[in-house]
Structures are given as structure tokens and as C-alpha cells.
Design a protein around this motif. Structure first.
Motif, PDB file in Angstrom:
ATOM      1  N   ALA A 373      -0.777 -11.206   1.292  1.00 25.01           N
ATOM      2  CA  ALA A 373       0.571 -10.788   0.906  1.00 25.01           C
ATOM      3  C   ALA A 373       1.118  -9.852   1.966  1.00 25.01           C
ATOM      4  O   ALA A 373       0.353  -9.244   2.731  1.00 25.01           O
ATOM      5  CB  ALA A 373       0.532 -10.086  -0.455  1.00 25.01           C
ATOM      6  N   ALA A 389       1.317  -1.677   3.639  1.00 28.32           N
ATOM      7  CA  ALA A 389       1.407  -2.664   2.546  1.00 28.32           C
ATOM      8  C   ALA A 389       0.742  -3.969   2.983  1.00 28.32           C
ATOM      9  O   ALA A 389       0.420  -4.153   4.152  1.00 28.32           O
ATOM     10  CB  ALA A 389       2.859  -2.920   2.187  1.00 28.32           C
ATOM     11  N   GLY A 390       0.575  -4.857   2.034  1.00 32.59           N
ATOM     12  CA  GLY A 390       0.093  -6.199   2.346  1.00 32.59           C
ATOM     13  C   GLY A 390      -1.388  -6.256   2.642  1.00 32.59           C
ATOM     14  O   GLY A 390      -2.117  -5.284   2.476  1.00 32.59           O
ATOM     15  N   GLY A 391      -1.811  -7.435   3.078  1.00 28.30           N
ATOM     16  CA  GLY A 391      -3.231  -7.660   3.379  1.00 28.30           C
ATOM     17  C   GLY A 391      -3.779  -8.791   2.533  1.00 28.30           C
ATOM     18  O   GLY A 391      -3.047  -9.454   1.795  1.00 28.30           O
TER      19      GLY A 391
END
Lengths: 422, 102
Positions: A373, A389-391
Motif C-alpha cells: 500500500a 506511510a505505506g509498505g
């Protein structure tokens, strides 16, 4: 406004003298601004619907009567999903009151702001949204021309190609070798080849255990790599071999006649060959000058307006969207932000800076899902990752978590296709 | 003279018959990030939770809990970290006002 009623004749004369009254009524603001959307995939269809909801007169140009979705088409190749589950009509979009021009857009006159259709008809626009997806580059891999796809399917546009690859796998004798060729970045769906490799390996392991899949990759690193490779080691140690660039994985040539995939390091004979070739933005983008030398379209990260063509917006796979991968989720997210930006621009206002989300699920096995994401914002002229954020999914997780992500992947497909086509 | 009136009749709707869009009646664009949510959150009855019928407080509270790690998640923790409290609040209010994520 008062000038009109107090001196009607002078105003009218002025309008007429400007010569723009009849030639370009949009300059005065017509009853409804017109937007043409070219391409009825996840990006284009979403955008047409979003624009329509905003009160804009939209024409969607899409020659096909149905759309066959790529996400989840690897399960069709796996043999556990019917191609019909991937197929959607434009009926609901038509019921929304959106006009559909069911033919190819043959060209665009960006100066006159007109889309030309294959029939010779023309569609004027105030703003144009291009969502042409990808085209296969038949000039990029020696031996892989338009005739080769019937023997060595790419299956990178879902439909007949997907069915053909499935059929070839089904017909293959046990003990056969499947060779998959994966291109360098950028291409549609970065984790897609690895999901496909996983599901083909799952099919071989469960149905044709003496067979093997060889993945020849033009890269050394790829999306969700450690998650995939850990799962391969655990699930498919005898059925899936991946060769990266450093190991000689880059395909330099294919021979349909010999069913051979050639790399710098050797020749690989295949019983089934799935060639995922280099790609570029759908042809109309280059034809009208919206694509740069890379074959993809640079865009403004706030409005998705093409940097090379004013009043033309490019969304989805065709766009150079910075850190955002070329995915259906991304195209859907682009489309909604782009529709809002187009509506704002048509009001003569300046769109605010957006944020966008992407989520890509991949299936390593039918009940084993992983995800990546990201959250993105405009920075330094491109769509950049929001830091922190994300990963990806965690490297260590229980079977239940992987099963839950597989379930969410299914749910996502239902929801997004319902938003786009339902 | 007659021509001028004909032109006036033609021009009037063009000049003044502008769409609702141009008259300040246009819906306010969603706050940054909000329009992406409907890619996963749709109608009730899915394995992915609907946001329909949830209050702004509930949505913002969930996002804060995902961000801090207090609430376990598969991926909402990774997404929630991309938004400030203020942005999250704006998204939550917009979604609650829509009645469902749009």
C-alpha cells in the motif's frame, strides 16, 4: 451583466466581432462543459462516472462492448476462476446517462479540441481525459511480433490471451517446462508477473508435479520481493525457479519456431512460453503528442493534465505517475482526483493539492494473500510517496493473516468493479 | 437591427445559461485522500467494512487507532500513517456527509 441589458446591441456586436461566438462557443461558457474520456477501463470508466455526477456532459469513447479486467485474471490462468467473472459491460454506465461512442478514437486535434472517431465522426471537448491503458511494444523484443502472441501469449491484456495461456497450460504434458519472461520497469502491474508465477507454480505442484516454471526476469529487484521469495521457498521449492538480471535473466530474443526464449546466458526451450513484453502508453497518447520518448505521458501531479498537451488529462497506466504503480486501484484513484480537478478547472478555479492511495493485493496461493500500500502527494512536480506511510505486509505473519488478505483481495475486486461498472 | 436581436437571443443562453457548475452550486471537492477510500469501502455486506452510516468521530477514531497501532490491521495501519490528524478529520467528515464513501 448590466451592460448587456443597457446596451444590448453594442455587446452583441462585440461578441460577434470577436468571431468566437459560433466558432468556439466554449470560450463563452456553454450550457454544459463537454468532456470526452477515451478508454473504458478502470481509469476511464471511473472518470466518466465521476464527471457525470459532477454535472459535466461526458462522452466515453470505448470500442469494446465489454471490458475484461486484468486483476484476478491470474486465477483464470491458474484454472480456478472463469474468465466470465472478469468480464463487465457498460450497461450501468449507459444507464447513468453517459454517452458511449462505441468505436476507436482514431486521433485528436488538440488545437481544435476535437477527438476524431474511426467512423469519421468528431467529438468536440473542453477537456479531454485519456485513459488508453497500455500497448504492447512489438518493436522491443526481437522475435516477439504481433503474430507471436498466438504462440507465446503475453496475457497482459485480459481476454482471449488469458484464455489461450490457460489452455496451453492445461494441454501441457506433465514434466513440461513453462518459461515466463518479465520485462524491466515500468510496466502494467509491477507485482503481477510474480503473482502469476506463484499461481502457475501452484497449478503445476498440484496438477502436474513433474513440471517446472522458469521465470526469466530483466530485473534484480521487484515489488514485494521478499514476501514472494519467502513464499516460493516455502511453497514451490521444486516448481519455481526465478532468474534475475544478474543471473542472466534478461530476455534478448524469442523464437516462436523453436519455442525458445533466449537470454544473454543461454537458450531456454519451453513447452509453454508466457512473454510479458515491454509496454508503452496506449497508442493514441503518442499519436497526439502526449507521450514523451519513454512512451509514457508526463502529467501534472495535481490535475493529471498532460505536460505536453494542454486541456488533455492522462490517467491510469498511460501516465507517468511518479511513485504510484500502474495498477487498477491507482487508475481508479487517479480518475476520481482527475474528475474533481477537471470540474474545478472548468469553473475557472484552481484545484487544491490531492492525496491518493494505492493498494495492491497479490495471491501467492489461492488462500495466501500479500499486499503493498502507499499514500502519495504532489512533491517536486511528481506524485511522491508520503514518508512514513505505506509498505508491504509483514514478512512474518500467520496463515490466518495471509488468508485474510486473500479474502480482502477478493472483496476489493468486487467493490472496485462495482464502483467502476456496477 | 433584426440580426442584432437574433444574435442576442442566441448569445443570451450562452452567456447567462451557464451550468450549475459555474454558479457556485458545485459540490465542494473532497478533501485530499478522501476519494480514494471508495476503492475498497463500498456497500455493506462485503468482507471489507463499509463506511456507510458511520459517524465522522467513529471514522476518525478508527484511523487514529490504526495509526498508533492500537487497533490491529492488515494494511489500514500503513495507509493511516499517510495522513495527519487534521487531514483524517476532514476525510472522516466528508465521508460521513456522503452517507457512504464516494
Amino acid at each position: 451583466m448590466t451592460g448587456f441589458s443597457t446596451d444590448r446591441r453594442r455587446v452583441v456586436a462585440g461578441l460577434a466581432a470577436s468571431a468566437s461566438l459560433l466558432a468556439a462557443p466554449r470560450a463563452l461558457g456553454q450550457a454544459k462543459p463537454k468532456v470526452v474520456v477515451v478508454g473504458g477501463g478502470f481509469g476511464g470508466a471511473t472518470c466518466a462516472r465521476a464527471l457525470n455526477r459532477l454535472g459535466i456532459e461526458v462522452t466515453l469513447v470505448e470500442p469494446n462492448a465489454t471490458y475484461t479486467a486484468c486483476p484476478f485474471s491470474n486465477l483464470v490462468i491458474h484454472g480456478s476462476r472463469d474468465l466470465s467473472a472478469q468480464t463487465f459491460t457498460y450497461d450501468a454506465i449507459r444507464r447513468d446517462g453517459i454517452a458511449i461512442a462505441a468505436e476507436m478514437a482514431s486521433g485528436v486535434d488538440a488545437d481544435a479540441r476535437i477527438v476524431r472517431l474511426a467512423s469519421g465522426a468528431t467529438l468536440p471537448y473542453d477537456r479531454l481525459v485519456l485513459a488508453p491503458g497500455i500497448d504492447i511494444r512489438f518493436d522491443a523484443l526481437p522475435g516477439y511480433d504481433e503474430a507471436a502472441v498466438d504462440v507465446m501469449p503475453h496475457a497482459w491484456k485480459a481476454g482471449a490471451q488469458t484464455a489461450l495461456l490457460r489452455k496451453q497450460l492445461e494441454s501441457m504434458k506433465d514434466g513440461g517446462v513453462v518459461v515466463m519472461s518479465v520485462p524491466a520497469n515500468p510496466y502494467r502491474c509491477p507485482p503481477g508477473p510474480y503473482e502469476r508465477a506463484s499461481l502457475i507454480a501452484h497449478y503445476l505442484k498440484t496438477q502436474k508435479p513433474k513440471s517446472k516454471l522458469l521465470v526469466l526476469d530483466a530485473k534484480d529487484s521487484f515489488s514485494k520481493q521478499r514476501l514472494f521469495q519467502n513464499a516460493w521457498k516455502e511453497l514451490y521449492p521444486d516448481h519455481l525457479e526465478w532468474v534475475g538480471l544478474a543471473g542472466g535473466g534478461k530476455t534478448t530474443e524469442v523464437s516462436v519456431k523453436d519455442m525458445t526464449v533466449v537470454t544473454e546466458f543461454g537458450r531456454h526451450k519451453a513447452d509453454v512460453a508466457n512473454i510479458i513484453p515491454p509496454q508503452r502508453a496506449g497508442r493514441i497518447a503518442a499519436d497526439m503528442g502526449a507521450a514523451d520518448r519513454s512512451g509514457w505521458c508526463p502529467i501534472d501531479p495535481v490535475t493529471f493534465e498532460a505536460k505536453l498537451r494542454p486541456n488533455v488529462h492522462v490517467i491510469g497506466d498511460a501516465a507517468i505517475a511518479g511513485a504510484m504503480p500502474k495498477s487498477a486501484f491507482t487508475a481508479n484513484a487517479h480518475a476520481k482526483v482527475c474528475a474533481d480537478a477537471v470540474a474545478t478547472l472548468l469553473r475557472g478555479e484552481t484545484p487544491g493539492e490531492p492525496k491518493l492511495i494505492n493498494t495492491c493485493y497479490s495471491l501467492v496461493a489461492p488462500d495466501y494473500g500479500i499486499s503493498v500500500a502507499g499514500v502519495y502527494h504532489p512533491a517536486k512536480g511528481v506524485l511522491a510517496d508520503v514518508e512514513g506511510a505505506g509498505g508491504t505486509s509483514p514478512l512474518e505473519a500467520t496463515k490466518d493473516v495471509r488468508a485474510l488478505e486473500a479474502k480482502y483481495a477478493n472483496a476489493w475486486f468486487q467493490i472496485v468493479t462495482s464502483e467502476v461498472f456496477g | 437591427m433584426r440580426n442584432a436581436f437574433v444574435l442576442a437571443a442566441l448569445a443570451a443562453p450562452l452567456v447567462f445559461g451557464s451550468p450549475a457548475l459555474a454558479q457556485g452550486a458545485a459540490p465542494k471537492p473532497p478533501p485530499p485522500g478522501a476519494s480514494s477510500c471508495s476503492g475498497c469501502h463500498g456497500a455493506a455486506g462485503s468482507d471489507l467494512p463499509t463506511l456507510s452510516g458511520r459517524s465522522a468521530d467513529e471514522i476518525a477514531g478508527s484511523m487514529a487507532a490504526f495509526r498508533s497501532g492500537e487497533r490491529p490491521a492488515t494494511l489500514m495501519n500503513r495507509i493511516a500513517k499517510g495522513f495527519t490528524d487534521e487531514e483524517t478529520r476532514a476525510i472522516a467528515q466528508w465521508i460521513a456527509a456522503q452517507g457512504r464513501a464516494k
